[in-house]
Design an enzyme around this catalytic site. Structure first.
Site, PDB file in Angstrom:
ATOM      1  N   CYS A  31      -2.265  -8.710 -23.220  1.00 43.71           N
ATOM      2  CA  CYS A  31      -3.432  -7.923 -22.725  1.00 43.71           C
ATOM      3  C   CYS A  31      -4.502  -9.470 -23.419  1.00 43.71           C
ATOM      4  CB  CYS A  31      -3.775  -7.163 -23.233  1.00 43.71           C
ATOM      5  SG  CYS A  31      -3.216  -5.610 -22.594  1.00 43.71           S
ATOM      6  N   GLU A  59      19.251 -18.903 -29.182  1.00 41.49           N
ATOM      7  CA  GLU A  59      17.903 -19.439 -29.075  1.00 41.49           C
ATOM      8  C   GLU A  59      18.515 -19.939 -27.775  1.00 41.49           C
ATOM      9  OE1 GLU A  59      14.945 -19.353 -28.656  1.00 41.49           O
ATOM     10  OE2 GLU A  59      14.317 -21.402 -27.705  1.00 41.49           O
ATOM     11  N   ARG A  85      -0.338 -14.004 -21.566  1.00 40.58           N
ATOM     12  CA  ARG A  85      -0.565 -12.541 -22.634  1.00 40.58           C
ATOM     13  C   ARG A  85      -0.006 -11.607 -21.448  1.00 40.58           C
ATOM     14  NH1 ARG A  85      -2.629 -13.805 -27.796  1.00 40.58           N
ATOM     15  NH2 ARG A  85      -3.692 -11.477 -27.757  1.00 40.58           N
ATOM     16  N   HIS A  97      37.206 -11.935 -32.827  1.00 41.32           N
ATOM     17  CA  HIS A  97      36.628 -11.736 -33.338  1.00 41.32           C
ATOM     18  C   HIS A  97      36.303  -9.862 -32.148  1.00 41.32           C
ATOM     19  CE1 HIS A  97      37.863 -12.459 -37.429  1.00 41.32           C
ATOM     20  NE2 HIS A  97      36.890 -13.237 -37.170  1.00 41.32           N
ATOM     21  N   LYS A 153      17.007 -18.028 -24.376  1.00 41.99           N
ATOM     22  CA  LYS A 153      16.179 -18.725 -22.882  1.00 41.99           C
ATOM     23  C   LYS A 153      16.304 -18.588 -21.068  1.00 41.99           C
ATOM     24  CE  LYS A 153      13.485 -19.226 -25.255  1.00 41.99           C
ATOM     25  NZ  LYS A 153      12.278 -20.234 -26.357  1.00 41.99           N
ATOM     26  N   GLU A 178      15.809 -15.113 -20.251  1.00 42.72           N
ATOM     27  CA  GLU A 178      14.177 -13.943 -20.375  1.00 42.72           C
ATOM     28  C   GLU A 178      14.402 -14.947 -19.555  1.00 42.72           C
ATOM     29  OE1 GLU A 178      12.879 -16.837 -23.104  1.00 42.72           O
ATOM     30  OE2 GLU A 178      10.815 -15.676 -23.210  1.00 42.72           O
ATOM     31  N   ASN A 234      -7.216  -4.339 -25.878  1.00 38.73           N
ATOM     32  CA  ASN A 234      -5.680  -4.730 -25.854  1.00 38.73           C
ATOM     33  C   ASN A 234      -5.273  -3.979 -27.002  1.00 38.73           C
ATOM     34  OD1 ASN A 234      -3.545  -6.428 -26.280  1.00 38.73           O
ATOM     35  ND2 ASN A 234      -4.707  -7.858 -27.565  1.00 38.73           N
ATOM     36  N   GLY A 235      -3.998  -3.859 -27.154  1.00 37.98           N
ATOM     37  CA  GLY A 235      -3.365  -2.673 -28.168  1.00 37.98           C
ATOM     38  C   GLY A 235      -2.784  -1.163 -28.272  1.00 37.98           C
ATOM     39  N   LYS A 279       3.258 -12.728 -23.593  1.00 37.68           N
ATOM     40  CA  LYS A 279       3.557 -13.998 -24.230  1.00 37.68           C
ATOM     41  C   LYS A 279       3.868 -13.396 -26.486  1.00 37.68           C
ATOM     42  CE  LYS A 279       3.541 -18.468 -25.723  1.00 37.68           C
ATOM     43  NZ  LYS A 279       5.426 -18.713 -25.396  1.00 37.68           N
ATOM     44  N   TRP A 318      -0.554  -6.651 -19.683  1.00 39.66           N
ATOM     45  CA  TRP A 318       0.493  -5.652 -20.242  1.00 39.66           C
ATOM     46  C   TRP A 318       1.009  -4.985 -20.633  1.00 39.66           C
ATOM     47  CZ3 TRP A 318       4.050  -3.865 -23.552  1.00 39.66           C
ATOM     48  CH2 TRP A 318       5.767  -4.628 -23.225  1.00 39.66           C
TER      49      TRP A 318
HETATM   50  C1  F6R Z   1      10.580 -16.443 -26.270  1.00 39.85           C
HETATM   51  C2  F6R Z   1       9.893 -15.926 -26.644  1.00 39.85           C
HETATM   52  C3  F6R Z   1       9.827 -15.162 -27.421  1.00 39.85           C
HETATM   53  C4  F6R Z   1       8.570 -14.953 -29.174  1.00 39.85           C
HETATM   54  C5  F6R Z   1       8.463 -14.469 -30.271  1.00 39.85           C
HETATM   55  C6  F6R Z   1       7.476 -14.262 -31.288  1.00 39.85           C
HETATM   56  O1  F6R Z   1      11.208 -17.943 -25.568  1.00 39.85           O
HETATM   57  O2  F6R Z   1       8.921 -16.532 -26.755  1.00 39.85           O
HETATM   58  O3  F6R Z   1      11.070 -14.458 -27.825  1.00 39.85           O
HETATM   59  O4  F6R Z   1       9.549 -16.277 -30.008  1.00 39.85           O
HETATM   60  O5  F6R Z   1       8.382 -13.135 -28.849  1.00 39.85           O
HETATM   61  O6  F6R Z   1       6.495 -15.284 -30.611  1.00 39.85           O
HETATM   62  P1  F6R Z   1       6.093 -15.567 -31.662  1.00 39.85           P
HETATM   63  O7  F6R Z   1       5.740 -16.660 -32.042  1.00 39.85           O
HETATM   64  O8  F6R Z   1       4.379 -15.604 -31.034  1.00 39.85           O
HETATM   65  O9  F6R Z   1       5.415 -14.253 -33.086  1.00 39.85           O
END
Ligand code: F6R
Length: 616
Positions: free
Chosen positions: A2, A485, A27, A508, A489, A492, A102-103, A611, A76
């Protein structure tokens, strides 16, 4: 999650709120809403489910009176689905009071039951409306929004940033925070509140960070910050280093495309000012030597992509400093009663500096006597404020939900940290340290070469793969977290099933997944630097190839051994073993972006995500 923005000043607030929300939309983008107190002294509110554009269109079609006091929210969803009714702001006190949040308010059902018994009614399923109604109730008693906030904040459990304004007190926006972000922007005759500085950076770069359990009241003339008991507290001023244009798309098709293109700068800017005469000296850590010399253990806590950066960096930290390092997902760490004490350094990594799980892990570590260092990309964020020390990554604002440039900056910061500590502890010969510094300094130009030479090829090839149902990623040693990673990506932003495995783990179990045509990316270590590992990975390639896998090798230039077994080879420049991941991840970022784009998806705002994950 949010995004929250508040404004008081001489200007009409709608445009300020909407542009602030546009910068905060990363956000959360389930719904958006604004409220203003108009020139006639009435409170007007508009909110719509969907992305901010839906609200924008609605306001354009049915204009709402403007006013000089306002709050805005981009959501969100937590409590209640993404509907108009559940969107913020929520109104109370005969619609004279507007509240955004927010929260998560954990005791909202008890509070709601209490308010229902007093005859109040509710229009949404949200915990926020409960806070709004409670605030209205308290306002009725005191006629003072700050006093009402104080009464309410003490009764709320959980994490929250709340912002409110009341039509009987125009020119005033009040906010409170606990374990959730809120920063103040200081203007000339106007002031701002925001979840982060992006909310107001186009208007002012002068900011104040608010501490935990504090209430802030902004008017055009000034700012007052008190604790929940009403005592005035001092606040920490800071200058925002990002300029507003850094958080704009600037001609790129997406923020993600822009941010991938900024990976070389993210690394270069994170190194800048931290290398002197070939040695790493991190100015922010000056005077804190004992934080690093007395430790016997390092635990790195983080989530998601940041945790993969942690896993990548851990190899170098342990090798160069000879201090044992472990990496833990922040949300697992604090629920397992870990053995930590004052000889443990808990390093947290977070782009946003607000991830609730990481924040809670840091607090948990501190409570148990551990030393804490944060690696963070966002000034004024909560995690660095809760840590003994901070190393900022200078990746610039990352707006796309999928983290890319922050990832390479985080690994860079971990290497700088490792070299700084190694120097203090005398654990690495100076010549070797100087070699690593040279390697690190060469990384930005090498990433640039990957972008220049491979991007078009990878994009074309990702278009061919747009119908793929599943992709696997394999790596060994530092290549393993890069495989993870790459898979994260892809899932996601392209919603394709993807898994990353340690290549040695294949036999395994996971090899059973291989069937004819299964695409598998393989991170191939350098044959010059890691001959042993290289041989093993080439054998792994042969094993999957024999079972019909379609192999896409990410290999250094000149590595001919992979050619007979790979369907595609993505080349990266030569680099030392610890530095390869910084190059090898770039094709994977480009691939995920290319494939999602080929599927017509919004790479900046993937479904169900936000994010900054500020709830547990
Ligand atoms: C993936 C991504 C998330 C963040 C994770 C931690 O692309 O962006 O997995 O890496 O939510 O976020 P931060 O770094 O803001 O703590």
């Amino acid at each position: 999650m949010c995004g929250i923005v508040g404004y008081v000043g001489p200007r009409d607030s709608q445009a300020i709120l909407i542009s602030g929300l546009a910068r905060l939309e990363y956000r959360g983008y389930d719904s958006a809403g604004i409220a203003v107190i108009d020139a006639a002294g009435d409170l007007d509110m508009r909110k719509r489910a969907g992305k901010l554009q839906v609200l924008r269109d609605d306001l354009a079609a049915h204009p709402m009176p403007d006013g000089t006091t306002g709050i805005g929210h981009t959501r969100w969803a937590t409590h209640g689905g993404p509907t108009d009714a559940n969107a913020h702001p929520h109104l109370a006190d005969d619609d004279k009071l507007a509240v955004i949040h927010n929260g998560i308010i954990e005791n909202f059902s008890e509070l709601k039951a209490e308010l229902l018994s007093l005859g109040y009614t509710f229009r949404s399923e949200t915990d926020t409306e409960v806070a709004a109604v409670l605030l209205g109730h308290e306002y009725q008693a005191s006629g003072d929004l700050v006093a009402a906030f104080r009464a309410v904040a003490k009764r709320l459990e959980g994490a929250f940033t709340l912002l409110a304004m009341h039509q009987d007190q125009p020119g005033l926006v009040v906010g409170a925070r606990r374990n959730s972000p809120l920063v103040i922007g200081l203007g000339e005759g106007e002031n701002f509140l925001g979840s982060d500085v992006a909310a107001f950076v186009e208007h002012t770069r002068s900011a104040l960070a608010i501490g935990q359990d504090e209430i802030v009241a902004i008017t055009p003339e000034g700012v007052t910050v008190t604790d929940f008991a009403g005592e005035e507290v001092s606040v920490e001023p800071f200058e925002v280093v990002w300029d507003a244009s850094a958080a704009e798309k600037g001609g790129w098709s997406s923020f993600m495309a822009k941010e991938v293109s900024e990976e070389p700068d993210a690394v270069a800017n994170t190194i800048r000012g931290r290398v002197h005469d070939g040695q790493v000296v991190i100015p922010e850590l000056e005077g804190l030597d004992d934080l690093f010399t007395g430790i016997r253990r390092v635990i790195i806590v983080a989530c998601g992509t940041a945790a993969y950066a942690a896993q990548t960096g851990a190899y170098a930290i342990e090798q160069w400093t000879r201090v044992p390092v472990s990496v833990e997902l922040a949300h697992e760490f604090r629920y397992r009663d870990p053995v930590i004490g004052d000889d443990t350094l808990v390093v947290s990594i977070s782009q946003s500096g607000e991830t609730m799980d990481t924040l809670m892990a840091v607090k948990y570590a501190r409570e148990r006597g551990a030393r804490t260092l944060s690696i963070c990309n966002t000034q004024g964020a909560t995690i660095p404020r809760e840590s003994d020390a901070v190393i900022y990554t200078h990746a610039g604002p990352e707006v796309a939900v999928a983290s890319t440039k922050a990832f390479v900056a985080q690994i860079t910061a971990l290497y700088l940290f490792a070299l700084h500590v190694a120097r203090l502890r005398g654990s690495l010969p100076a010549v070797e340290a100087a070699d690593h510094v040279r390697e690190l300094e060469a990384v930005p130009a090498k990433i640039q070469r990957v972008l220049d030479e491979e991007q078009a090829h990878i994009e074309q090839f990702s278009r061919w793969m747009a119908d793929t149902q599943s992709v696997l990623f394999l790596g060994r040693h530092v290549g393993y977290p890069i495989a993870l990673e790459g898979a994260l990506k892809l899932k996601e932003i392209s919603y394709i099933h993807a898994e990353g495995f340690a290549a040695g783990e294949l036999k395994h179990g996971p090899i059973a997944l291989i069937e004819p045509g299964q695409p598998v990316f393989v991170l191939v270590p350098s044959p010059r630097e890691s001959a042993e590992l290289h041989k093993k990975v080439v054998s792994n390639i042969q094993e999957i190839r024999a079972r019909g896998a379609r192999v896409i090798a990410v290999a250094e230039e000149g590595d001919a051994a992979v050619l007979p077994f790979a369907d595609e080879v993505l080349r990266i420049p030569l680099a030392g073993p610890f530095f390869e991941p910084l190059l090898a991840v770039v094709p994977l970022h480009i691939f995920a972006m290319g494939l999602a784009t080929a599927k017509g998806l919004d790479v900046d705002q993937p479904r169900n995500l936000a994010k900054s994950v500020t709830v547990e």
